[in-house]
Design an enzyme around this catalytic site. Structure first.
Site, PDB file in Angstrom:
ATOM      1  CG  HIS A  60      16.913 -21.509   9.215  1.00 60.03           C
ATOM      2  ND1 HIS A  60      16.658 -20.210   8.863  1.00 60.03           N
ATOM      3  CD2 HIS A  60      18.182 -21.762   8.784  1.00 60.03           C
ATOM      4  CE1 HIS A  60      17.716 -19.696   8.245  1.00 60.03           C
ATOM      5  NE2 HIS A  60      18.659 -20.622   8.196  1.00 60.03           N
ATOM      6  CG  LEU A  63      20.733 -31.346   7.547  1.00 59.02           C
ATOM      7  CD1 LEU A  63      19.756 -32.370   6.988  1.00 59.02           C
ATOM      8  CD2 LEU A  63      21.204 -31.758   8.931  1.00 59.02           C
ATOM      9  CG  ASN A  94      23.650 -22.671   2.779  1.00 58.43           C
ATOM     10  OD1 ASN A  94      23.040 -23.613   3.283  1.00 58.43           O
ATOM     11  ND2 ASN A  94      24.299 -21.787   3.520  1.00 58.43           N
ATOM     12  CG  ASP A 152      19.397 -19.097   5.231  1.00 57.23           C
ATOM     13  OD1 ASP A 152      18.952 -18.068   5.737  1.00 57.23           O
ATOM     14  OD2 ASP A 152      20.291 -19.779   5.769  1.00 57.23           O
ATOM     15  CG  HIS A 232      18.275 -15.741  10.084  1.00 59.07           C
ATOM     16  ND1 HIS A 232      18.201 -14.604   9.314  1.00 59.07           N
ATOM     17  CD2 HIS A 232      18.974 -16.645   9.345  1.00 59.07           C
ATOM     18  CE1 HIS A 232      18.829 -14.812   8.171  1.00 59.07           C
ATOM     19  NE2 HIS A 232      19.301 -16.048   8.169  1.00 59.07           N
ATOM     20  CG  ASN A 278      24.889 -12.788   8.297  1.00 58.51           C
ATOM     21  OD1 ASN A 278      24.373 -11.762   8.729  1.00 58.51           O
ATOM     22  ND2 ASN A 278      25.025 -13.028   7.016  1.00 58.51           N
ATOM     23  CG  ASP A 305      20.741 -19.754  10.879  1.00 57.16           C
ATOM     24  OD1 ASP A 305      21.041 -20.563   9.985  1.00 57.16           O
ATOM     25  OD2 ASP A 305      21.149 -18.576  10.882  1.00 57.16           O
ATOM     26  CG  PHE A 323      29.049 -14.625   9.517  1.00 51.45           C
ATOM     27  CD1 PHE A 323      28.744 -13.687  10.479  1.00 51.45           C
ATOM     28  CD2 PHE A 323      29.771 -14.223   8.389  1.00 51.45           C
ATOM     29  CE1 PHE A 323      29.143 -12.364  10.335  1.00 51.45           C
ATOM     30  CE2 PHE A 323      30.173 -12.904   8.234  1.00 51.45           C
ATOM     31  CZ  PHE A 323      29.862 -11.966   9.203  1.00 51.45           C
TER      32      PHE A 323
HETATM   33  O1  DOR Z   1      25.547 -17.419  10.447  1.00 51.27           O
HETATM   34  C1  DOR Z   1      25.062 -17.922   9.437  1.00 51.27           C
HETATM   35  N1  DOR Z   1      25.563 -19.058   8.904  1.00 51.27           N
HETATM   36  N2  DOR Z   1      24.021 -17.323   8.832  1.00 51.27           N
HETATM   37  C2  DOR Z   1      23.534 -17.726   7.642  1.00 51.27           C
HETATM   38  O2  DOR Z   1      22.595 -17.141   7.158  1.00 51.27           O
HETATM   39  C3  DOR Z   1      24.172 -18.863   6.928  1.00 51.27           C
HETATM   40  C4  DOR Z   1      24.875 -19.739   7.884  1.00 51.27           C
HETATM   41  C5  DOR Z   1      25.778 -20.751   7.218  1.00 51.27           C
HETATM   42  O3  DOR Z   1      25.370 -21.352   6.213  1.00 51.27           O
HETATM   43  O4  DOR Z   1      26.864 -20.975   7.738  1.00 51.27           O
END
Ligand code: DOR
Length: 429
Positions: A60, A63, A94, A152, A232, A278, A305, A323
Site C-alpha cells: 500500500h 507513488l 489515485n 483507495d 489500513h 486518514n 500507506d 491527510f
Molecule cells: O491519509 C491518507 N492519505 N489516506 C488515504 O487513504 C489516502 C492518502 C493519500 O492519497 O494522500
C-alpha cells in the site's frame, strides 16, 4: 554474478528458519541458504551481527506518478522504499489520470523499469476515475499487470457497485481493496472522535465511519463470495468483525499501517499536521487491540500507506492540511523500536507480516528465501540508532510524525533481484 551474504541471522518465516546461515545469490536468484557456504568467486557481503530476511513487500504505497510528481514520483518513491528496506511495492491508483485502464497501468510498469529501483506492482481502480459510478475494465487491468483493484483514498459508497466488483473480481482471483469510510460520518473530521478531539477542539471522525463500511463490505463479500481486503484498518470494532468473519469462512484479508500500531490520537495535541492521516490515529485502546491481533492471524500484513505530500500541503492550519504520512523510510525502524525491542512483537512475526504473507496474498514469487526465487533480501541492523530526519528522506514527502525521534533498529542493506541497491540507508546504485 555471485553474491554471498555471509554470517547473518537468517529469519525466513516461510521456511520457519531463524539461524546463523549464509545466502548465496547467483544471476539474481537465490541459490542456497545454509551455514558455512564456501564460494571463492562470489562477492562477499558480511552480515555478521545483522538479521537477513526476505525482501520486505509493501502492498500500500502512493507513488503519485502520473499527475502529482510534485508530491512523489516513481524514481523518488522507489528510492525511499529501498532506503526503508522494501524490495517490492504495490502502488495505489489515485493518480491523475487514475489507473483505471491498461494504458496507465502499462505506463507505471514501464516507468518503474526505466526509473525505479525496486519491484513495482500497480493496483487498478475499482471504478472509472475512482468516481464510484462505473466499474473499471478489470480484465484489461489484470492483463496489464494489476494485482488488485482499489479506490483507495475514497470509499465506494454505492453498495451495488461494490457488490458487482466483488462478484466480478472472483473471475480474476484478485482482492478488492476497500478504503472503508462512510463519508457522511467522517465529513469535515480531522482526527479520531473521542476524548482528545474534544480536548483539542478538532472535529472528530468516529470509529463508526470505518466500521459501518467494514460491516457492509463483509456482508457483500459473503453474499458475493468475493474477496475483500481491508486497507489500513484502525479500530478495535473493525478487528472484531474481521475476526468473526474469518471464523465463519468469509474470504477477507486486512492490513494495518505502522502508524496505527505505534501512535495514538493523543499526539495530535501538538497540532503538527504530519499527524493528520486518514483513517486518523486512534485511541490507545484501538492501538493495543491492533497490536494484539498481529500474532493471532487476524491481521494479514503490515503496509505503510505511504502518502507523501508537498511542503505547502502540510504547512498550514490543521483543518486545511492534507491527510497522509510519508512512511516508507520510517516503517521498519518505528516497528523495531516501538514493538520489537520492547517485546510487544516477535521479529519473526513482523517479518512474516511484511514478506511471505503479502507475497502469498498477491501471488508474487517473492517474500521467501527459496532457491530459484528472485534474490530480494532485506538486512536489518537491530542495534543501529538514528534520528529521523525527513530532510534526508529520498521521498519528496517530508511529512512524517516520527521526525526528531531517535529510533533503534534500521534497515542496513536492501538487495533487489540480486543487486545491492541500498546500504546503511543510502542508495548505492
Ligand atoms: O491519509 C491518507 N492519505 N489516506 C488515504 O487513504 C489516502 C492518502 C493519500 O492519497 O494522500
Amino acid at each position: 554474478m555471485k553474491l554471498l551474504v555471509k554470517g547473518g541471522r537468517v529469519i525466513d518465516p516461510a521456511n520457519n528458519l531463524d539461524e546463523i546461515a549464509d545466502v548465496l545469490v547467483e544471476d539474481g536468484l537465490i541459490r542456497r541458504v545454509e551455514p558455512g557456504i564456501n564460494e571463492p568467486e562470489a562477492e562477499i557481503l558480511s552480515a555478521e551481527g545483522k538479521v537477513v530476511c526476505p525482501g520486505f513487500i509493501d502492498i500500500h504505497v502512493h507513488l503519485r506518478e502520473p499527475g502529482y510528481e510534485y508530491k512523489e514520483d516513481i524514481a523518488s518513491g522507489t528510492r525511499a522504499a529501498a532506503a526503508g528496506g522494501f524490495t517490492s511495492l504495490c502502488c495505489m491508483p489515485n493518480t491523475n489520470p487514475v489507473i483505471d485502464n491498461n494504458a496507465v497501468a502499462d505506463f507505471i510498469r514501464r516507468r518503474a523499469q526505466e526509473t525505479g529501483v525496486v519491484n513495482v506492482y500497480p493496483i487498478g481502480s475499482i471504478t472509472k476515475k475512482q468516481e464510484g459510478q462505473e466499474i473499471s475494465e478489470m480484465a484489461d487491468l489484470v492483463a496489464a499487470g494489476c494485482v488488485a483493484v482499489s479506490d483507495d483514498g475514497r470509499p465506494v459508497m454505492n453498495a451495488e457497485i461494490m457488490r458487482r466488483a466483488l462478484e466480478y473480481s472472483r473471475i480474476f482471483n484478485i482482492p478488492v481493496i476497500a478504503h472503508c469510510e462512510d463519508v457522511n460520518l467522517s465529513e469535515d473530521g480531522l482526527m479520531h472522535e473521542g476524548y482528545y478531539s474534544t480536548l483539542y477542539g478538532l472535529k472528530g471522525i468516529p470509529a463508526a465511519a470505518e466500521e459501518v463500511m467494514v460491516a457492509r463490505d463483509l456482508l457483500l463479500a459473503e453474499a458475493a463470495q468475493g474477496w475483500v481486503h481491508f486497507a489500513h484498518i484502525s479500530t478495535r470494532g473493525t478487528l472484531e468483525m474481521i475476526r468473526q468473519a474469518k471464523q465463519r469462512g468469509v474470504r477477507v484479508t486486512c492490513e494495518v499501517s505502522p502508524h496505527h500500531l505505534t501512535l495514538t490520537d493523543e499526539i495530535v495535541g501538538s497540532y503538527d499536521t504530519d499527524t493528520k492521516v486518514n483513517p486518523p490515529l486512534r485511541s490507545q485502546e484501538d492501538v493495543l487491540a491492533l497490536r494484539a491481533a498481529l500474532e493471532n492471524g487476524v491481521i494479514d500484513c503490515i503496509a505503510t500507506d505511504h502518502a507523501p505530500h508537498e511542503f505547502e500541503a502540510k504547512d498550514c492550519e490543521y483543518p486545511l492540511a492534507a491527510f497522509g504520512i510519508s512512511g516508507l523510510e520510517t516503517a521498519v525502524p518505528a516497528l523495531l523500536n516501538d514493538l520489537v525491542h520492547p517485546g510487544k512483537l516477535e521479529l519473526m512475526d513482523m517479518v512474516r507480516l511484511m514478506t511471505v504473507n503479502p507475497a502469498r496474498m498477491l501471488n508474487l514469487n517473492r517474500g521467501a528465501l527459496i532457491p530459484g526465487y528472485p534474490a530480494d533480501i532485506t538486512i536489518l541492523d537491530l542495534e543501529a540508532e538514528k534520528t529521523v530526519e525527513p530532510n534526508q528522506f529520498y521521498s519528496k514527502g517530508k511529512n512524517n510524525p516520527y521526525k526528531g525521534r531517535i529510533l533503534r533498529g534500521w534497515p542496513w542493506a536492501t538487495i533487489v533481484d540480486g543487486q545491492v541497491v541500498a546500504l546503511e540507508g543510502k542508495l548505492v546504485i
